[in-house]
Scaffold this motif. Sequence first.
Motif, PDB file in Angstrom:
ATOM      1  N   PRO A   1       1.508 -11.301   0.979  1.00 55.53           N
ATOM      2  CA  PRO A   1       0.173 -11.458   0.388  1.00 55.53           C
ATOM      3  C   PRO A   1       0.222 -11.483  -1.138  1.00 55.53           C
ATOM      4  CG  PRO A   1       0.507  -9.191   1.044  1.00 55.53           C
ATOM      5  CD  PRO A   1       1.725  -9.954   1.506  1.00 55.53           C
ATOM      6  N   SER A   2      -0.816 -12.060  -1.723  1.00 59.33           N
ATOM      7  CA  SER A   2      -0.948 -12.011  -3.174  1.00 59.33           C
ATOM      8  C   SER A   2      -1.602 -10.691  -3.561  1.00 59.33           C
ATOM      9  CB  SER A   2      -1.793 -13.181  -3.681  1.00 59.33           C
ATOM     10  OG  SER A   2      -3.143 -12.983  -3.314  1.00 59.33           O
TER      11      SER A   2
ATOM     12  N   ALA B   1       0.836  -1.211   0.000  1.00 56.32           N
ATOM     13  CA  ALA B   1       0.000   0.000   0.000  1.00 56.32           C
ATOM     14  C   ALA B   1       0.867   1.256   0.000  1.00 56.32           C
ATOM     15  CB  ALA B   1      -0.945  -0.007   1.205  1.00 56.32           C
ATOM     16  N   GLU B   2       1.925   1.267   0.779  1.00 53.73           N
ATOM     17  CA  GLU B   2       2.828   2.421   0.803  1.00 53.73           C
ATOM     18  C   GLU B   2       3.525   2.587  -0.543  1.00 53.73           C
ATOM     19  OE1 GLU B   2       3.954   2.155   5.570  1.00 53.73           O
ATOM     20  OE2 GLU B   2       5.428   1.530   4.066  1.00 53.73           O
ATOM     21  N   PHE B   3       3.964   1.478  -1.105  1.00 53.79           N
ATOM     22  CA  PHE B   3       4.677   1.503  -2.385  1.00 53.79           C
ATOM     23  C   PHE B   3       3.787   2.065  -3.490  1.00 53.79           C
ATOM     24  CE2 PHE B   3       5.516  -0.621  -6.445  1.00 53.79           C
ATOM     25  CZ  PHE B   3       6.851  -0.291  -6.664  1.00 53.79           C
ATOM     26  N   ILE B   4       2.587   1.525  -3.627  1.00 51.83           N
ATOM     27  CA  ILE B   4       1.732   1.942  -4.744  1.00 51.83           C
ATOM     28  C   ILE B   4       1.206   3.354  -4.532  1.00 51.83           C
ATOM     29  CG2 ILE B   4      -0.533   1.050  -4.036  1.00 51.83           C
ATOM     30  CD1 ILE B   4       1.146   0.752  -7.521  1.00 51.83           C
ATOM     31  N   ALA B   5       0.994   3.754  -3.284  1.00 49.19           N
ATOM     32  CA  ALA B   5       0.570   5.135  -3.022  1.00 49.19           C
ATOM     33  C   ALA B   5       1.649   6.108  -3.489  1.00 49.19           C
ATOM     34  CB  ALA B   5       0.275   5.332  -1.534  1.00 49.19           C
ATOM     35  N   TYR B   6       2.897   5.783  -3.199  1.00 50.74           N
ATOM     36  CA  TYR B   6       4.001   6.638  -3.646  1.00 50.74           C
ATOM     37  C   TYR B   6       4.097   6.644  -5.169  1.00 50.74           C
ATOM     38  CZ  TYR B   6       8.607   8.636  -4.270  1.00 50.74           C
ATOM     39  OH  TYR B   6       9.645   9.441  -4.675  1.00 50.74           O
ATOM     40  N   ALA B   7       4.011   5.458  -5.780  1.00 49.98           N
ATOM     41  CA  ALA B   7       4.122   5.360  -7.237  1.00 49.98           C
ATOM     42  C   ALA B   7       3.024   6.170  -7.929  1.00 49.98           C
ATOM     43  CB  ALA B   7       4.065   3.900  -7.672  1.00 49.98           C
ATOM     44  N   LYS B   8       1.804   6.107  -7.404  1.00 47.67           N
ATOM     45  CA  LYS B   8       0.702   6.836  -8.018  1.00 47.67           C
ATOM     46  C   LYS B   8       0.844   8.346  -7.817  1.00 47.67           C
ATOM     47  CE  LYS B   8      -3.403   4.764  -8.014  1.00 47.67           C
ATOM     48  NZ  LYS B   8      -4.610   4.047  -7.598  1.00 47.67           N
ATOM     49  N   ALA B   9       1.355   8.743  -6.673  1.00 48.38           N
ATOM     50  CA  ALA B   9       1.514  10.171  -6.387  1.00 48.38           C
ATOM     51  C   ALA B   9       2.742  10.766  -7.071  1.00 48.38           C
ATOM     52  CB  ALA B   9       1.613  10.389  -4.876  1.00 48.38           C
ATOM     53  N   ASN B  10       3.651   9.911  -7.522  1.00 50.28           N
ATOM     54  CA  ASN B  10       4.910  10.375  -8.111  1.00 50.28           C
ATOM     55  C   ASN B  10       5.195   9.636  -9.423  1.00 50.28           C
ATOM     56  OD1 ASN B  10       6.211  12.084  -5.782  1.00 50.28           O
ATOM     57  ND2 ASN B  10       5.388  10.239  -4.823  1.00 50.28           N
TER      58      ASN B  10
ATOM     59  N   LEU C   1      -4.803  -8.459  -1.925  1.00 50.26           N
ATOM     60  CA  LEU C   1      -4.727  -7.022  -1.675  1.00 50.26           C
ATOM     61  C   LEU C   1      -5.734  -6.225  -2.506  1.00 50.26           C
ATOM     62  CD1 LEU C   1      -0.839  -6.756  -1.581  1.00 50.26           C
ATOM     63  CD2 LEU C   1      -2.393  -6.503   0.367  1.00 50.26           C
ATOM     64  N   GLY C   2      -6.554  -6.917  -3.285  1.00 53.21           N
ATOM     65  CA  GLY C   2      -7.581  -6.251  -4.071  1.00 53.21           C
ATOM     66  C   GLY C   2      -7.142  -5.820  -5.453  1.00 53.21           C
ATOM     67  N   VAL C   3      -5.988  -6.291  -5.903  1.00 52.96           N
ATOM     68  CA  VAL C   3      -5.499  -5.968  -7.247  1.00 52.96           C
ATOM     69  C   VAL C   3      -5.709  -7.215  -8.110  1.00 52.96           C
ATOM     70  CG1 VAL C   3      -3.564  -5.109  -8.624  1.00 52.96           C
ATOM     71  CG2 VAL C   3      -3.756  -4.468  -6.198  1.00 52.96           C
ATOM     72  N   PRO C   4      -6.603  -7.162  -9.086  1.00 51.61           N
ATOM     73  CA  PRO C   4      -6.995  -8.368  -9.824  1.00 51.61           C
ATOM     74  C   PRO C   4      -6.008  -8.782 -10.927  1.00 51.61           C
ATOM     75  CG  PRO C   4      -8.217  -6.508 -10.660  1.00 51.61           C
ATOM     76  CD  PRO C   4      -7.377  -5.993  -9.516  1.00 51.61           C
ATOM     77  N   ILE C   5      -4.791  -9.091 -10.524  1.00 54.35           N
ATOM     78  CA  ILE C   5      -3.789  -9.529 -11.495  1.00 54.35           C
ATOM     79  C   ILE C   5      -3.143 -10.813 -11.002  1.00 54.35           C
ATOM     80  CG2 ILE C   5      -3.292  -7.244 -12.456  1.00 54.35           C
ATOM     81  CD1 ILE C   5      -0.837  -7.091 -10.613  1.00 54.35           C
ATOM     82  N   SER C   6      -2.642 -11.581 -11.958  1.00 51.08           N
ATOM     83  CA  SER C   6      -1.866 -12.770 -11.623  1.00 51.08           C
ATOM     84  C   SER C   6      -0.893 -13.027 -12.762  1.00 51.08           C
ATOM     85  CB  SER C   6      -2.761 -13.990 -11.401  1.00 51.08           C
ATOM     86  OG  SER C   6      -3.428 -14.327 -12.590  1.00 51.08           O
ATOM     87  N   TYR C   7       0.181 -13.673 -12.442  1.00 50.55           N
ATOM     88  CA  TYR C   7       1.203 -13.992 -13.434  1.00 50.55           C
ATOM     89  C   TYR C   7       1.939 -15.220 -12.934  1.00 50.55           C
ATOM     90  CZ  TYR C   7       5.025 -13.488 -16.743  1.00 50.55           C
ATOM     91  OH  TYR C   7       5.926 -13.706 -17.756  1.00 50.55           O
TER      92      TYR C   7
END
Length: 195
Positions: free
Chosen positions: A110-111, A14-23, A115-121
């Motif tokens: 977690p996957s 959550a911290e990582f993606i919040a930063y990525a989206k804001a920057n 975390l609520g992100v609908p991706i898989s690989y």
Amino acid sequence: MLVVRADSPWKTYAEFIAYAKANPSRVTFGSSGNYGTMHVPMEQLKAATSSFMLHVPYTGAGPALLGLLSGQIEAVASGPASVAGQIKAGKLRALAHWGEGRLALLPDVPSFKELGVPISYSQWSGIFVPAGTPPDVVAKLREAARAATRDERTIQIMTTAGTSFQHQDAPEFDRFVKEDANTMLKVVQQIGRVN
């Protein structure tokens, strides 16, 4: 797995993606090369989260991991077996993974789906034979594959290495391969041409 250096400011996804989206463009991620198994999952993440991270292609997985460890880049997507030693040594931190459920090797990670992100690989492998292979040979190979996935030694070796696996017989595997090809086609089309 999405991994960052252990000394990075991001303790959680959550911290990582919040930063990525804001920057936008401030987070760099490395890969083993364009359209590869380290690049495509990160592009999935970018598309699913409407974020922009800068892709830095290296000449292989090893150089990309060295780039992360040395601070040239901030993140990579890598298989658990490739990064587990550095995670356990306290040099890297896993934030999430693209698989299903929890991984035996790193059960606290977690996957993305969790975390609520609908991706898989997944990096999968299978047994293929030429068209026209005699049915009795195909039947023996199918039984050998089934037996291997039930063998306790195989299970121990694979899970110790951080690899999850499952047996899919021909009809299920055929469906899986076709679905995966469609998913990957969409991701590669989103990436577009890379010079």
